[in-house]
Design an enzyme around this catalytic site. Structure first.
Site, mmCIF file in Angstrom:
data_model
loop_
_atom_site.group_PDB
_atom_site.id
_atom_site.type_symbol
_atom_site.label_atom_id
_atom_site.label_comp_id
_atom_site.label_asym_id
_atom_site.label_seq_id
_atom_site.Cartn_x
_atom_site.Cartn_y
_atom_site.Cartn_z
ATOM 1 N N LYS A 88 0.826 -1.223 0.000
ATOM 2 C CA LYS A 88 0.000 0.000 0.000
ATOM 3 C C LYS A 88 0.857 1.269 0.000
ATOM 4 O O LYS A 88 0.383 2.337 -0.391
ATOM 5 C CB LYS A 88 -1.015 -0.006 1.139
ATOM 6 N N ARG A 104 4.019 9.213 5.676
ATOM 7 C CA ARG A 104 5.237 9.709 5.040
ATOM 8 C C ARG A 104 5.227 9.418 3.537
ATOM 9 O O ARG A 104 5.706 10.210 2.730
ATOM 10 C CB ARG A 104 6.490 9.085 5.686
HETATM 11 N N1 LIG Z 1 5.182 5.398 11.739
HETATM 12 C C1 LIG Z 1 4.056 4.765 11.475
HETATM 13 O O1 LIG Z 1 2.968 5.372 11.511
HETATM 14 C C2 LIG Z 1 4.079 3.312 11.144
HETATM 15 C C3 LIG Z 1 5.236 2.687 10.742
HETATM 16 N N2 LIG Z 1 5.210 1.365 10.419
HETATM 17 C C4 LIG Z 1 6.411 0.691 9.972
HETATM 18 O O2 LIG Z 1 7.333 0.622 11.037
HETATM 19 C C5 LIG Z 1 8.668 0.597 10.538
HETATM 20 C C6 LIG Z 1 9.503 1.519 11.380
HETATM 21 O O3 LIG Z 1 8.939 2.780 11.163
HETATM 22 P P1 LIG Z 1 8.992 4.024 12.107
HETATM 23 O O4 LIG Z 1 9.156 3.694 13.534
HETATM 24 O O5 LIG Z 1 7.811 4.810 11.737
HETATM 25 O O6 LIG Z 1 10.313 4.684 11.501
HETATM 26 P P2 LIG Z 1 11.037 6.018 11.843
HETATM 27 O O7 LIG Z 1 11.583 6.569 10.585
HETATM 28 O O8 LIG Z 1 10.119 6.853 12.666
HETATM 29 O O9 LIG Z 1 12.240 5.531 12.762
HETATM 30 C C7 LIG Z 1 13.121 4.546 12.396
HETATM 31 C C8 LIG Z 1 13.969 4.192 13.602
HETATM 32 O O10 LIG Z 1 14.813 3.094 13.265
HETATM 33 C C9 LIG Z 1 16.127 3.421 13.693
HETATM 34 N N3 LIG Z 1 17.116 2.717 12.881
HETATM 35 C C10 LIG Z 1 17.317 2.800 11.550
HETATM 36 N N4 LIG Z 1 18.351 2.017 11.199
HETATM 37 C C11 LIG Z 1 18.813 1.433 12.338
HETATM 38 C C12 LIG Z 1 19.870 0.545 12.637
HETATM 39 N N5 LIG Z 1 20.687 0.082 11.691
HETATM 40 N N6 LIG Z 1 20.060 0.168 13.917
HETATM 41 C C13 LIG Z 1 19.262 0.644 14.883
HETATM 42 N N7 LIG Z 1 18.243 1.493 14.675
HETATM 43 C C14 LIG Z 1 18.020 1.886 13.416
HETATM 44 C C15 LIG Z 1 16.228 4.926 13.553
HETATM 45 O O11 LIG Z 1 17.276 5.418 14.339
HETATM 46 C C16 LIG Z 1 14.864 5.333 14.064
HETATM 47 O O12 LIG Z 1 14.863 5.404 15.464
HETATM 48 C C17 LIG Z 1 8.565 1.050 9.060
HETATM 49 O O13 LIG Z 1 8.877 -0.016 8.236
HETATM 50 C C18 LIG Z 1 7.114 1.439 8.856
HETATM 51 O O14 LIG Z 1 6.630 0.978 7.629
HETATM 52 C C19 LIG Z 1 4.072 0.637 10.530
HETATM 53 C C20 LIG Z 1 2.900 1.213 10.941
HETATM 54 C C21 LIG Z 1 2.812 2.603 11.261
HETATM 55 O O1 LIG Z 2 1.833 2.282 7.659
HETATM 56 C C1 LIG Z 2 1.461 3.331 8.106
HETATM 57 C C2 LIG Z 2 0.111 3.519 8.637
HETATM 58 O O2 LIG Z 2 -0.587 2.332 8.740
HETATM 59 C C3 LIG Z 2 2.376 4.499 8.101
HETATM 60 O O3 LIG Z 2 2.533 4.926 6.811
HETATM 61 P P1 LIG Z 2 3.822 5.761 6.377
HETATM 62 O O4 LIG Z 2 4.999 4.843 6.553
HETATM 63 O O5 LIG Z 2 3.540 6.168 4.984
HETATM 64 O O6 LIG Z 2 3.903 6.933 7.320
#
Ligand SMILES: NC(=O)C1=CN([C@@H]2O[C@H](COP(=O)(O)OP(=O)(O)OC[C@H]3O[C@@H](n4cnc5c(N)ncnc54)[C@H](O)[C@@H]3O)[C@@H](O)[C@H]2O)C=CC1
Ligand SMILES: O=C(CO)COP(=O)(O)O
Length: 343
Positions: free
Chosen positions: A191, A255
């Site tokens: 998605k 994002r």
């Molecule tokens: N933010 C959201 O609303 C949602 C995110 N996700 C998924 O969750 C996953 C993580 O996303 P977010 O937390 O949102 O990402 P983010 O971009 O907010 O943060 C990523 C985190 O991972 C850390 N990181 C990256 N490379 C690293 C490494 N080599 N070693 C240790 N830490 C590392 C960064 O320092 C940062 O703290 C993504 O794949 C996203 O698709 C799923 C549902 C909702």
């Molecule tokens: O997966 C997500 C919401 O369900 C978050 O989407 P983005 O990674 O595009 O912010």
């Protein structure tokens, strides 16, 4: 209620939102992150100001940079690391695993090194096969703000699904179950491509007819791809499929949507991705999926059109043309309609 010891890997917005729910539920939660300043900030002030500002965190949530201790002391590990670094972090925890530890991926993307999902990376460890995938319309900032949210835990293992429900269910967070791991995980990853398309469309001020058409054809395209790789098409009618597509394709909190919107507003890909400052998984996913679709002869006009636009400097008209004059003629695929000679 049994108190569990949980570890969340990753200091980003989603990892923090999940860790906070579980700490609020009375479980012992540690959140591992590599940045010492961030560890200190969370432990001293109860805030993760870079990734989840305005969300006060539970005082018992312990941020740590000690990976070994965090893994050893936990019975369940949530991996919330972007797909680019997921494999590398999982390799680091492998020597620390035991047969009873549960591993959950929350990452919506593909391994950039080879065509595989995050649960495939988890399954390669030789110690535990208690593995699950959490996915659904779960914008982290809305979860942290206490907005009512539904999510899906997918696993073939009953115990894994029950554990995640026990850990995460709360008055504002409801977890549903699905045994179709492949479908749930592919839905969450795919998605993101279409959220970019929708952000682009919104920047061009298209109407609701157009948005509805794009989102519905996106769902058709996603499920066509996923079914080829063993998913159940019905999964795409649930929260992990249609639910997440709606949230991500309509919200500026996404994002991926924002990357599309920035490109539609005249930025190039590099500027758009750089401006987000957080992970936008859809760009890598697009590359991997289009390559795979070519290999398997899968018809994916929207993904193909977006790929040409982002990576080959094609004109926007080619993306519009892909949708308006493409060869697919049936509205609903996987129908019982005998006449439907679906592409
Ligand atoms: N933010 C959201 O609303 C949602 C995110 N996700 C998924 O969750 C996953 C993580 O996303 P977010 O937390 O949102 O990402 P983010 O971009 O907010 O943060 C990523 C985190 O991972 C850390 N990181 C990256 N490379 C690293 C490494 N080599 N070693 C240790 N830490 C590392 C960064 O320092 C940062 O703290 C993504 O794949 C996203 O698709 C799923 C549902 C909702
Ligand atoms: O997966 C997500 C919401 O369900 C978050 O989407 P983005 O990674 O595009 O912010």
């Amino acid at each position: 209620m049994m108190k569990h010891s949980v570890c969340v890997l990753g200091g980003g917005s989603f990892g923090t939102a999940l860790a906070n729910i579980m700490a609020n539920n009375g479980h012992q939660v540690s959140q591992w992150m590599r940045n010492e300043e961030q560890v200190e900030e969370i432990n001293l002030t109860g805030l993760n100001s870079r990734y989840l500002p305005n969300a006060p965190l539970h005082r018992e949530l312990l941020a740590t940079s000690n990976l070994e201790q965090a893994i050893r002391e936990s019975d369940t590990v949530f991996v919330s690391i972007p797909s680019k670094s997921f494999e590398q972090v999982v390799q680091r925890i492998e020597p620390l695993l035991t047969a009873d530890k549960i591993l959950i991926s929350t990452t919506k993307g593909f391994n950039p090194n080879r065509f595989e999902l995050m649960s495939d990376v988890l399954r390669r460890n030789p110690i535990t096969q208690k593995i699950g995938v959490l996915s659904g319309p779960n914008l982290a900032k809305e979860i942290a703000a206490g907005q009512m949210t539904g999510s899906v835990i997918a696993s073939a293992d009953d115990l894994v699904r029950q554990r995640v429900i026990e850990l995460l269910k709360s008055p504002t967070f409801r977890v549903y179950e699905n045994r179709d791991c492949k479908g749930v995980e592919l839905a969450g990853a795919l998605k993101n491509i279409y959220a970019i398309v929708c952000g682009l469309a919104k920047a061009m001020n298209v109407g609701e007819n157009t948005m509805s058409m794009i989102m519905t054809r996106s769902l058709a395209e996603m499920s066509r791809f996923a079914v080829h790789f063993g998913a159940n098409p019905m999964t795409f009618l649930g929260l992990a499929g249609m639910g997440d597509l709606i949230a991500t394709c309509t919200s500026p909190l996404s994002r991926n949507y924002r990357v599309g919107f920035a490109i539609g507003s005249g930025e190039n890909l590099e500027e758009a991705v750089g401006g987000i400052g957080e992970v936008a998984e859809g760009v890598n996913t697009l590359k991997m999926v289009v390559e795979e679709a070519h290999k398997h002869g899968l018809y994916m006009p929207l993904a193909e059109g977006l790929s040409k636009l982002l990576f080959e400097n094609a004109k926007l008209e080619s993306l519009i043309g892909s949708m308006m004059t493409g060869e697919q003629k049936w509205d609903v695929e996987f129908a019982t309609n005998e006449e439907s000679d679906n592409v």
